[in-house]
Write a protein that holds these residues in place. Structure first.
Motif, PDB file in Angstrom:
ATOM      1  N   PHE A 183       0.872  -1.174   0.000  1.00 44.57           N
ATOM      2  CA  PHE A 183       0.000   0.000   0.000  1.00 44.57           C
ATOM      3  C   PHE A 183       0.907   1.221   0.000  1.00 44.57           C
ATOM      4  CE2 PHE A 183      -2.232   3.429   2.234  1.00 44.57           C
ATOM      5  CZ  PHE A 183      -3.447   3.435   1.573  1.00 44.57           C
ATOM      6  N   ILE A 184       0.595   2.177  -0.875  1.00 49.97           N
ATOM      7  CA  ILE A 184       1.393   3.406  -0.946  1.00 49.97           C
ATOM      8  C   ILE A 184       0.723   4.480  -0.096  1.00 49.97           C
ATOM      9  CG2 ILE A 184       2.272   5.213  -2.504  1.00 49.97           C
ATOM     10  CD1 ILE A 184       3.413   2.473  -3.191  1.00 49.97           C
ATOM     11  N   GLY A 223       1.173   8.631   1.691  1.00 52.13           N
ATOM     12  CA  GLY A 223       1.919   9.883   1.713  1.00 52.13           C
ATOM     13  C   GLY A 223       2.105  10.280   3.168  1.00 52.13           C
ATOM     14  N   ASN A 224       1.382  11.328   3.594  1.00 54.30           N
ATOM     15  CA  ASN A 224       1.546  11.813   4.966  1.00 54.30           C
ATOM     16  C   ASN A 224       0.536  11.189   5.933  1.00 54.30           C
ATOM     17  OD1 ASN A 224       3.185  13.431   6.589  1.00 54.30           O
ATOM     18  ND2 ASN A 224       1.618  15.033   6.689  1.00 54.30           N
ATOM     19  N   GLY A 225      -0.299  10.287   5.438  1.00 55.00           N
ATOM     20  CA  GLY A 225      -1.261   9.626   6.339  1.00 55.00           C
ATOM     21  C   GLY A 225      -2.319  10.560   6.903  1.00 55.00           C
ATOM     22  N   SER A 226      -2.644  11.635   6.167  1.00 53.28           N
ATOM     23  CA  SER A 226      -3.600  12.607   6.713  1.00 53.28           C
ATOM     24  C   SER A 226      -5.024  12.368   6.220  1.00 53.28           C
ATOM     25  CB  SER A 226      -3.154  14.045   6.383  1.00 53.28           C
ATOM     26  OG  SER A 226      -3.207  14.278   5.000  1.00 53.28           O
ATOM     27  N   ASN A 227      -5.197  11.283   5.464  1.00 57.46           N
ATOM     28  CA  ASN A 227      -6.562  10.961   5.020  1.00 57.46           C
ATOM     29  C   ASN A 227      -6.831   9.471   5.185  1.00 57.46           C
ATOM     30  OD1 ASN A 227      -8.942  12.086   3.987  1.00 57.46           O
ATOM     31  ND2 ASN A 227      -8.549  11.242   1.961  1.00 57.46           N
ATOM     32  N   THR A 244       0.816  15.246   1.348  1.00 61.55           N
ATOM     33  CA  THR A 244       1.884  15.335   0.355  1.00 61.55           C
ATOM     34  C   THR A 244       1.269  15.662  -1.007  1.00 61.55           C
ATOM     35  OG1 THR A 244       1.637  13.001  -0.200  1.00 61.55           O
ATOM     36  CG2 THR A 244       3.258  13.536   1.505  1.00 61.55           C
ATOM     37  N   ALA A 273      -7.201  16.928  -3.961  1.00 67.05           N
ATOM     38  CA  ALA A 273      -7.446  17.717  -2.751  1.00 67.05           C
ATOM     39  C   ALA A 273      -7.838  19.145  -3.121  1.00 67.05           C
ATOM     40  CB  ALA A 273      -6.193  17.721  -1.880  1.00 67.05           C
ATOM     41  N   GLY A 274      -8.662  19.731  -2.284  1.00 61.19           N
ATOM     42  CA  GLY A 274      -9.100  21.100  -2.568  1.00 61.19           C
ATOM     43  C   GLY A 274      -9.620  21.788  -1.333  1.00 61.19           C
ATOM     44  N   ALA A 295       2.206   7.865  -7.830  1.00 60.25           N
ATOM     45  CA  ALA A 295       2.566   9.222  -8.260  1.00 60.25           C
ATOM     46  C   ALA A 295       3.985   9.522  -7.793  1.00 60.25           C
ATOM     47  CB  ALA A 295       1.579  10.228  -7.665  1.00 60.25           C
ATOM     48  N   ARG A 303      -9.068  28.427   8.635  1.00 58.97           N
ATOM     49  CA  ARG A 303      -8.921  27.026   9.045  1.00 58.97           C
ATOM     50  C   ARG A 303      -8.836  26.908  10.570  1.00 58.97           C
ATOM     51  NH1 ARG A 303      -7.597  22.577   5.803  1.00 58.97           N
ATOM     52  NH2 ARG A 303      -7.433  23.552   3.781  1.00 58.97           N
TER      53      ARG A 303
HETATM   54  C1  LIG Z   1      -6.731  18.733   9.770  1.00 59.38           C
HETATM   55  C2  LIG Z   1      -6.940  18.257   8.355  1.00 59.38           C
HETATM   56  C3  LIG Z   1      -7.436  19.118   7.398  1.00 59.38           C
HETATM   57  C4  LIG Z   1      -7.638  18.677   6.078  1.00 59.38           C
HETATM   58  N1  LIG Z   1      -8.119  19.563   5.168  1.00 59.38           N
HETATM   59  C5  LIG Z   1      -8.321  19.157   3.894  1.00 59.38           C
HETATM   60  C6  LIG Z   1      -8.805  20.067   2.898  1.00 59.38           C
HETATM   61  O1  LIG Z   1      -9.047  21.234   3.158  1.00 59.38           O
HETATM   62  N2  LIG Z   1      -9.000  19.594   1.644  1.00 59.38           N
HETATM   63  C7  LIG Z   1      -8.733  18.299   1.305  1.00 59.38           C
HETATM   64  O2  LIG Z   1      -8.923  17.939   0.134  1.00 59.38           O
HETATM   65  N3  LIG Z   1      -8.258  17.424   2.220  1.00 59.38           N
HETATM   66  C8  LIG Z   1      -8.040  17.811   3.488  1.00 59.38           C
HETATM   67  N4  LIG Z   1      -7.558  16.917   4.409  1.00 59.38           N
HETATM   68  C9  LIG Z   1      -7.327  15.511   4.033  1.00 59.38           C
HETATM   69  C10 LIG Z   1      -5.911  15.191   3.521  1.00 59.38           C
HETATM   70  O3  LIG Z   1      -4.949  16.100   4.046  1.00 59.38           O
HETATM   71  C11 LIG Z   1      -5.863  15.190   1.993  1.00 59.38           C
HETATM   72  O4  LIG Z   1      -6.729  14.205   1.456  1.00 59.38           O
HETATM   73  C12 LIG Z   1      -4.444  14.947   1.457  1.00 59.38           C
HETATM   74  O5  LIG Z   1      -4.450  15.160   0.071  1.00 59.38           O
HETATM   75  C13 LIG Z   1      -3.935  13.536   1.742  1.00 59.38           C
HETATM   76  O6  LIG Z   1      -2.559  13.494   1.459  1.00 59.38           O
HETATM   77  P1  LIG Z   1      -1.578  12.484   2.200  1.00 59.38           P
HETATM   78  O7  LIG Z   1      -0.227  12.641   1.628  1.00 59.38           O
HETATM   79  O8  LIG Z   1      -1.700  12.617   3.664  1.00 59.38           O
HETATM   80  O9  LIG Z   1      -2.192  11.086   1.704  1.00 59.38           O
HETATM   81  P2  LIG Z   1      -2.467   9.773   2.549  1.00 59.38           P
HETATM   82  O10 LIG Z   1      -3.498  10.039   3.592  1.00 59.38           O
HETATM   83  O11 LIG Z   1      -1.187   9.167   2.988  1.00 59.38           O
HETATM   84  O12 LIG Z   1      -3.105   8.852   1.404  1.00 59.38           O
HETATM   85  C14 LIG Z   1      -4.355   9.223   0.806  1.00 59.38           C
HETATM   86  C15 LIG Z   1      -4.581   8.343  -0.423  1.00 59.38           C
HETATM   87  O13 LIG Z   1      -3.598   8.665  -1.401  1.00 59.38           O
HETATM   88  C16 LIG Z   1      -2.834   7.508  -1.771  1.00 59.38           C
HETATM   89  N5  LIG Z   1      -1.467   7.993  -2.025  1.00 59.38           N
HETATM   90  C17 LIG Z   1      -0.737   8.851  -1.263  1.00 59.38           C
HETATM   91  N6  LIG Z   1       0.424   9.151  -1.876  1.00 59.38           N
HETATM   92  C18 LIG Z   1       0.439   8.461  -3.049  1.00 59.38           C
HETATM   93  C19 LIG Z   1       1.355   8.358  -4.137  1.00 59.38           C
HETATM   94  N7  LIG Z   1       2.528   9.021  -4.159  1.00 59.38           N
HETATM   95  N8  LIG Z   1       1.018   7.560  -5.184  1.00 59.38           N
HETATM   96  C20 LIG Z   1      -0.147   6.868  -5.199  1.00 59.38           C
HETATM   97  N9  LIG Z   1      -1.054   6.919  -4.196  1.00 59.38           N
HETATM   98  C21 LIG Z   1      -0.758   7.702  -3.145  1.00 59.38           C
HETATM   99  C22 LIG Z   1      -2.982   6.538  -0.620  1.00 59.38           C
HETATM  100  O14 LIG Z   1      -2.855   5.211  -1.065  1.00 59.38           O
HETATM  101  C23 LIG Z   1      -4.412   6.846  -0.150  1.00 59.38           C
HETATM  102  O15 LIG Z   1      -5.346   6.164  -0.952  1.00 59.38           O
HETATM  103  C24 LIG Z   1      -7.343  17.344   5.735  1.00 59.38           C
HETATM  104  C25 LIG Z   1      -6.818  16.465   6.703  1.00 59.38           C
HETATM  105  C26 LIG Z   1      -6.611  16.909   8.005  1.00 59.38           C
HETATM  106  C27 LIG Z   1      -6.028  15.967   9.028  1.00 59.38           C
END
Ligand SMILES: Cc1cc2nc3c(=O)[nH]c(=O)nc-3n(C[C@H](O)[C@H](O)[C@H](O)COP(=O)(O)OP(=O)(O)OC[C@H]3O[C@@H](n4cnc5c(N)ncnc54)[C@H](O)[C@@H]3O)c2cc1C
Length: 305
Positions: A64-65, A67-71, A132, A141-142, A188, A214
């Motif tokens: 499983f790939i 990024g920052n684990g924020s979703n 990320t 994301a938006g 990606a 925010r």
């Molecule tokens: C406090 C807070 C506020 C937030 N506000 C917003 C907001 O305003 N708008 C919004 O859209 N989101 C928001 N989010 C959600 C989140 O930050 C976004 O969805 C963000 O884009 C997830 O990025 P990540 O790197 O943490 O991905 P992860 O949570 O690590 O992964 C998300 C998904 O992306 C996939 N993935 C990650 N990196 C890759 C890669 N390189 N290649 C292929 N697949 C990959 C994973 O497999 C998973 O399916 C918020 C989250 C928090 C905690």
């Protein structure tokens, strides 16, 4: 290969310090929830990925790939396979004219700061999203009227045949919190972001304004994965949940945020099971009262118990 041999083989590929066996995912997710992944791998460079995937596939280890684990909501039982983090090791970003080219492990906050410092406008919306670039491409994301679809020119990916391809914006199938990545196993690696020259003071002012909005609206003091649900057509999830009387509603340590009902927060010691049960309870109540089916925005990893 037994587990010890696999750890040695993985270590030879990406370095011992980047191979963590039985690693609790609670330390790698913004929810602070999740049991152990059999292997947690943080490759140092894009070039290591193909070899890593080949080895895992030969050994029939699912991966499983992240990024920052924020979703992400990771099961309490964890993940029987390898989690590969595309994170800060692959986070180089640079400006050329009105474009930023960045590796997908770069944080959106860093890219936004780079854009501001170079008087480039168009990325202000993303500065406060804690993910990320890779996660943002996947999720499209938006925020505040902006989304990745508006600024992504192209994304370089590693496809299922472990070949590098460049996908143009139109090929990424970007729609509300959705993209081709959800239907095809693509990784990606790097993206080109198209911005425009602007006024640095105005850009910094807008970033500060969005940061302030925010801070005042979102429960940033408690662990969460952002908005739990997608925005249903014609409604706002948070408003429906609030109107349903669910503000502060809890299952175990999981709670509908009192500050913003669209967020489920970890109010202390929440398990993934608590969050899942709370999600189901919220969905059932909102459907019963308003006939609206709330869909989750957060991604789940690990088997449902
Ligand atoms: C406090 C807070 C506020 C937030 N506000 C917003 C907001 O305003 N708008 C919004 O859209 N989101 C928001 N989010 C959600 C989140 O930050 C976004 O969805 C963000 O884009 C997830 O990025 P990540 O790197 O943490 O991905 P992860 O949570 O690590 O992964 C998300 C998904 O992306 C996939 N993935 C990650 N990196 C890759 C890669 N390189 N290649 C292929 N697949 C990959 C994973 O497999 C998973 O399916 C918020 C989250 C928090 C905690």
């Amino acid at each position: 290969m037994n587990k010890e041999q696999l750890i040695s083989a993985l270590s030879r590929l990406i370095g011992e310090e980047h191979v963590l066996p039985d690693e609790p995912m609670s330390g790698h997710t913004s929810f602070r929830i999740g049991g152990p992944a059999d292997f947690f791998l943080e490759p140092k460079q894009k070039a290591q990925l193909a070899g890593l995937l080949r080895l895992l596939e030969e050994e029939r280890i699912p991966y499983f790939i992240m990024g920052n684990g924020s979703n992400l909501l990771v099961a309490d039982e964890g993940y029987r396979g390898a989690v590969i983090r595309i994170g800060k090791n692959m986070g180089h970003a640079e400006v050329r004219g009105d474009q930023i080219t960045a590796e997908c492990g770069a944080l959106l906050s860093g890219i936004s700061a780079l854009a501001s410092a170079n008087s480039l406008t168009g990325f202000e919306f993303a500065g406060g999203i804690p993910g990320t670039l890779g996660g943002a491409c996947v999720m499209n994301a938006g925020a505040y009227g902006g989304e990745m679809k508006q600024v992504l020119r192209e994304v370089t990916v590693l496809d299922e045949k472990r070949e590098i391809r460049v996908l143009k914006n139109e090929e990424l199938e970007l729609a509300y919190r959705s993209s081709i990545f959800m239907r095809t196993p693509l990784i990606a690696l790097e993206a080109k972001i198209q911005l425009a020259h602007g006024d640095r003071e105005a850009i910094e002012g807008l970033c500060a304004d969005l940061r302030e909005r925010r801070q005042s609206k979102q429960p940033l003091d408690l662990p969460s994965a952002g908005s739990t649900f997608k925005r249903p057509e014609g409604y706002f999830a948070g408003k429906l949940i609030m109107d349903a009387g669910l503000r502060g509603y809890r299952v175990g340590g999981a709670m509908v945020s009192e500050k913003h009902c669209g967020f489920i927060v970890n109010a202390g010691g929440a398990t993934a099971r608590d969050v899942r049960e709370l999600i189901s309870a919220v969905q059932a109540r909102v459907f019963e009262l308003y006939g609206v089916a709330l869909e989750t925005e957060i991604r789940m990893l690990g088997a449902e118990p």
